[in-house]
Design a protein around this motif. Structure first.
Motif, short mmCIF file in Angstrom:
data_model
loop_
_atom_site.label_atom_id
_atom_site.label_comp_id
_atom_site.label_asym_id
_atom_site.label_seq_id
_atom_site.Cartn_x
_atom_site.Cartn_y
_atom_site.Cartn_z
N THR A 2 0.84 -1.19 0.00
CA THR A 2 0.00 0.00 0.00
C THR A 2 0.88 1.25 0.00
N GLU A 6 -3.23 5.60 -1.22
CA GLU A 6 -4.26 4.58 -1.46
C GLU A 6 -5.28 4.50 -0.34
N PRO A 8 -8.48 1.90 1.10
CA PRO A 8 -8.92 0.51 0.98
C PRO A 8 -9.94 0.36 -0.15
N ALA A 9 -9.75 -0.64 -1.00
CA ALA A 9 -10.54 -0.79 -2.21
C ALA A 9 -12.02 -1.01 -1.93
N ASP A 10 -12.36 -1.53 -0.76
CA ASP A 10 -13.77 -1.82 -0.46
C ASP A 10 -14.43 -0.71 0.36
N ALA A 11 -13.78 0.41 0.50
CA ALA A 11 -14.31 1.50 1.33
C ALA A 11 -15.64 2.02 0.78
N TYR A 16 -16.20 6.82 4.49
CA TYR A 16 -14.87 7.39 4.33
C TYR A 16 -14.89 8.90 4.53
N ARG A 184 -15.38 3.01 -5.21
CA ARG A 184 -13.93 2.88 -5.38
C ARG A 184 -13.38 4.03 -6.22
#
Length: 753
Positions: A2, A6, A8-11, A16, A184
Motif C-alpha cells: 500500500t 491509497e 482501501p478498495a472496499d471502502a 470514508y 472505489r
C-alpha cells in the motif's frame, strides 16, 4: 504494498467522508448561505440527519443499488441527501435545477427511480414514488424535517465497485449520458487528491461550483467533510461581492471557484487576511485572468483538470510554483499516454487508473478524454483544446483555448470566447467573442492576436458582447447569434446587407412593404443555410411599424441590433423646381421613418442602432438636396441618440457604405440617359466616379456593415463611420472601359479567399 495515497478498495464513500467514529460532533460542518440566510449544521447534526434520511429511504422501500433522485440547489439539504442516499445503500442521481420539468421527469423515469428528494420551490414534477419535500410539503410528499427525524436503523452498506453516483457527462463528445461512478472511483480519487492538495481540519472552505458536479463534489464538499473542516456554501448566483462578504464573515481560508468568478475578482477583488488559496475549476482559466485575480487578492490562484468519468486528473501541488496556464501534475496512481505514441508528450490524452469509471473506459481500462494536452519535462500538464472543438481552417487545426489565452492578453479585453464559424472558402474560421474593459477598435485586437500567432491561427471574425455565457460549471459557451432587424431589406443594398449578416451566422428579420421581395430575400438566405424571417412594415405608418417590430421581436425571440436602411432617392433637380411633396416624402421615409422604427425598438433593443447614411449627408449633393438633407439629419440624430444611450450598454452609429454598385446608385446606371438635364448630370457624375475607381466593392460595404453590427465601431458611437474605417483594406471596384452610360455593366471584383 500500500502506498501513501491509497484508500482501501472496499471502502464506502459515505463512511470514508463522514467518519462515523469521529469525535467532532460540535464542530460546524456546513454553513449554508445559499438562500440568503445563514443555516449551520454541526457534524453531529449532519450525521444524525444522514442516518435519519437513510432509515426513511429504507422504510419507504429503497433497497441496495436502487436509484434515488435529488433535485436541489447547492445547500445543506443537498449534502444530507447525497450522503443519506449513500448510507441507505442506494445510488445518487442529482438533477440540474435549471432544467425543465419535462427533462426531470424523463430522467426520473429513465432510471426507474425509487424515491425523489426535491426542493419544492423548483417546481418538481409529480411522480409516483416516495418524495421528500425540501420546503413546503406537497399533498403526497413527506416533509424534510419528518424524513431526517426518522429513528436510525443499523445499516452497513458495502462500497468498493458498487455504483455510488450516476453522473451526467458534459456531452462534449456526443449527447450527454449518465455515467455510473463507483465508491472505489471516488474514494481512490479523494486519496489521490489529498496527496497533492490537503484540506486541513481548521480550514473554512468556500464552495461555489455545483456540488452535483465532479469538481464541487470531489474538490470541495467531500474533501472538506473528510478533513473535518467547515464547508461554506455560497449563494446562487455568486458574485465578487458575495465572495468578499463570505470570506470576511466566515474566515474562509480555501475558496473553490469557477472561472467567471475568478475573472470578476481580478477586477473587483481585494486582499482578505484569512484567505490562503483560490482554486479554479470546471473550465480552463486563462493565465492572464489567474494572474489578475492573484494580484488583486494577494494569494495564489491555481487550477486543476478533471472530468466526470475520471474525477480530478491533475492538480497544482501545494507549495509548488506552477507554470502559468498549467493544470498541475497528474494525481498519483494514474497512467497516461498520448495519441502521438509511447514517446509522445502531447496530443489527445488517454488515462488509466482506479478513479476511472469502468463504463467509460475501453476493455483495457483506458479512457479517451478527448482533451488535447501537453506535458513538460517536469510533469506539468497544459490543456490546449478539445479534439472535438478544434477549428478546421483550410486544413489546419486551430485550438480555441490557445486563441482565448492570446485574446485575453490584450489589456482592453476582460473576457473572451473563441469558436469556429462556417466559411464557404476556409471551411471554418476562428471567431472571437470579447467583453471589453474599455472601448477600443476591434481591429486593434485582431491585429494584436495576428502579431502573436501563426497566420492560420489568426482571428478572422470578432464580435463585441456584453457577457460570455457560462455553463453551471463555469465553462465558456458561445454567445447566441445576434438578432438583427434590417429595414428596406427586400431589395437592393438592404438585401445585400441581410444576406451578409445571415452568412455571418446572425439571425435576421428583413422588413419592408413588398411581400414578394421580402419573401425572395428570406428564401435566398435560407437556401444558403442562414436564419431569416420577414415582416411587412411601412416606416411611414406608426401602427405598421409597431406591428412589424412586435412581430420581429416575437419571431426572433428579442432584438439586439437595428439597421435603419430604408430610404428613397427623392426628386432630382434644383431645390426651387422640384415637387415639394416628393421632397417631403424623402424625409418621411429616410429620416422620420428611421426615427419611428428606432423609437419602436428601443424598449427591447439590447445592442446597437446602425443608421445607413451617405457622404451626401456630410458634403451635400447638388440637385439631390432632399436626399442629402435627409442623410445629414440622420447623421445628427445618430450623434444625439448616442449621447442619450450612453451608460445603457447600447450604442448608435451612422454608417456610410460608400458609392456601391447596388440600390439607388445601380438604379441611376440602369436608367441611363433620360434627356432630363439634372438626371443626366447625376448619371454622368456617377459614371465618372466609377471610372476613376471611387466605387467601393459591395462585398466590402457588406463586410463593414457586419463588423459594425457585431461591435467593430462601438468605440465610435455617435459618429459617421465609413467602410474604410472598419476594414483594414478596402477594394475598389474595377473601372469600366470606354463606352457610353447606356452600356454601363457591373464590374465588381470577386472576393479573394
Amino acid at each position: 504494498m500500500t502506498v501513501a495515497w491509497e484508500v482501501p478498495a472496499d471502502a464506502h464513500l459515505g463512511d470514508y467522508v463522514l467518519r462515523p467514529d469521529a469525535t467532532d460532533e460540535d464542530r460546524v460542518a456546513v454553513v449554508d448561505h445559499s438562500r440568503g440566510g445563514r443555516v449551520e449544521w454541526t457534524y453531529g447534526r449532519l450525521r444524525t440527519a444522514v442516518a435519519g434520511l437513510a432509515a426513511w429511504l429504507r422504510r419507504s422501500g429503497v433497497g441496495d443499488d436502487d436509484t434515488v433522485v435529488v433535485l436541489a440547489e447547492n445547500s445543506g439539504e443537498f449534502v444530507v441527501a447525497y450522503h443519506g442516499i449513500l448510507a441507505a445503500g442506494a445510488v445518487v442521481l442529482a438533477l440540474d435545477p435549471r432544467d425543465t420539468a419535462e427533462r426531470w421527469r424523463t430522467a426520473i423515469d429513465g432510471v426507474s427511480a425509487k424515491a425523489l428528494i426535491a426542493e419544492t420551490a423548483l417546481g418538481p414534477p409529480e411522480v409516483a414514488v416516495p418524495t421528500v419535500c425540501v420546503g413546503p410539503r406537497t399533498p403526497s410528499g413527506t416533509s424534510w424535517d419528518e424524513a431526517v427525524a426518522t429513528p436510525p436503523r443499523p445499516l452497513s452498506p458495502r462500497g468498493g465497485d458498487r455504483t455510488a453516483v450516476l453522473m451526467s457527462s458534459s456531452g462534449t463528445q456526443g449527447a450527454p449520458k449518465l455515467v455510473p461512478v463507483s465508491h472505489r472511483n471516488l474514494t481512490a480519487n479523494l486519496g489521490q487528491i489529498a496527496h497533492l492538495h490537503r484540506v486541513r481540519g481548521d480550514d473554512v472552505v468556500l464552495s461555489v461550483p455545483p456540488l452535483r458536479h465532479i469538481y464541487g463534489m470531489q474538490m470541495a464538499m467531500n474533501p472538506a467533510l473528510r478533513a473535518g473542516a467547515t464547508l461554506v456554501i455560497g449563494a446562487t448566483p455568486f458574485s465578487a461581492a458575495d465572495f468578499t462578504r463570505d470570506v470576511t464573515e466566515y474566515g474562509v481560508s480555501l475558496a473553490y471557484l469557477v472561472p467567471s468568478v475568478v475573472t470578476e475578482l481580478g477586477a473587483a477583488g481585494e486582499p482578505l487576511p484569512s484567505l490562503r488559496l483560490v482554486v479554479s475549476g470546471g473550465a480552463p482559466l486563462p493565465s492572464v485572468d489567474a494572474d489578475r485575480c492573484a494580484a488583486a487578492l494577494g494569494v495564489p490562484v491555481v487550477q486543476g483538470f478533471g472530468m466526470t468519468e475520471a474525477g480530478c486528473v491533475s492538480f497544482s501541488p501545494d507549495g509548488v510554483e506552477v507554470p502559468p496556464g498549467s493544470t498541475g501534475v497528474l494525481v498519483p496512481g494514474t497512467e497516461v499516454r498520448f495519441t502521438g505514441g509511447d514517446e509522445a508528450e502531447s496530443g489527445e490524452l488517454w488515462l488509466r487508473g482506479p478513479q476511472i469509471a469502468r463504463a467509460a473506459a475501453d476493455a483495457d481500462g483506458w479512457l479517451r478524454t478527448g482533451d488535447l494536452v501537453s506535458r513538460d519535462v517536469h510533469g506539468f500538464l497544459r490543456i490546449t483544446g478539445r479534439a472535438k472543438t478544434l477549428i478546421k481552417y483550410k486544413g489546419h487545426q486551430v485550438s480555441p483555448v490557445e486563441l482565448e489565452e492570446v485574446v485575453t492578453g490584450h489589456p482592453a479585453v476582460a473576457e473572451a470566447c473563441v469558436a469556429g464559424v462556417p466559411d464557404p472558402v476556409a471551411g471554418e474560421i476562428p471567431k472571437a467573442y470579447v467583453v471589453l474593459a474599455e472601448p477600443v477598435p476591434l481591429a486593434e485586437i485582431t491585429a494584436y492576436v495576428a502579431d502573436r500567432v501563426a497566420p492560420h491561427k489568426r482571428v478572422r471574425a470578432i464580435e463585441r458582447v456584453r457577457a460570455i455565457p457560462r455553463s453551471s460549471t463555469g465553462k465558456r459557451v458561445r454567445p447566441p447569434a445576434l438578432r438583427v432587424l434590417v429595414t428596406g431589406g427586400g431589395r437592393g443594398l438592404g438585401r445585400t446587407f441581410a444576406e451578409a449578416l445571415a452568412a455571418a451566422g446572425l439571425s435576421v428579420a428583413v422588413a419592408g412593404r413588398d411581400r414578394s421581395n421580402l419573401a425572395e430575400t428570406v428564401d435566398g438566405i435560407r437556401r444558403a443555410g442562414g436564419s431569416a424571417t420577414w415582416v411587412r412594415l411601412d416606416v411611414t405608418d406608426e401602427d405598421s411599424v409597431a406591428r412589424g417590430v412586435e412581430q420581429a421581436v416575437a419571431e426572433l425571440g428579442g432584438l439586439d441590433v437595428l439597421v435603419n436602411n430604408a430610404g428613397v432617392p427623392g426628386p432630382i433637380g434644383p431645390l426651387w423646381t422640384v415637387n415639394e411633396a416628393e421632397w417631403r416624402r424623402v424625409f418621411e421615409v429616410g429620416l422620420f421613418g428611421s426615427v419611428r422604427v428606432t423609437r419602436a425598438v428601443l424598449p427591447t433593443l439590447t445592442g446597437r442602432v446602425v443608421n445607413v447614411v451617405s457622404q451626401a449627408g456630410t458634403v451635400g449633393w447638388p440637385h439631390a438636396s432632399a436626399y442629402a438633407a435627409t442623410k445629414a439629419g440622420l447623421i445628427s440624430v445618430t450623434a444625439s441618440l448616442a449621447g442619450e444611450l450612453a451608460g445603457s450598454a447600447r450604442v448608435a452609429v451612422a454608417f456610410d457604405p460608400g458609392l456601391v454598385d447596388a440600390g439607388m446608385t445601380r438604379s441611376h446606371l440602369d436608367r441611363g440617359r433620360t434627356g432630363n438635364r439634372w438626371e443626366d448630370d447625376i448619371l454622368a457624375w456617377t459614371v465618372k466616379a466609377r471610372q476613376s475607381g471611387r466605387f467601393t466593392a459591395v462585398e466590402d460595404s457588406a463586410a463593414a456593415l457586419v463588423g459594425i453590427v457585431t461591435g467593430a465601431a462601438d468605440h465610435s458611437a455617435g459618429r459617421c463611420v465609413r467602410t474604410e474605417d472598419v476594414l483594414p483594406r478596402v477594394r475598389l471596384s474595377a473601372s469600366v472601359g470606354p463606352g457610353g452610360p447606356d452600356s454601363i455593366r457591373s464590374g465588381r471584383r470577386e472576393v479573394s479567399s
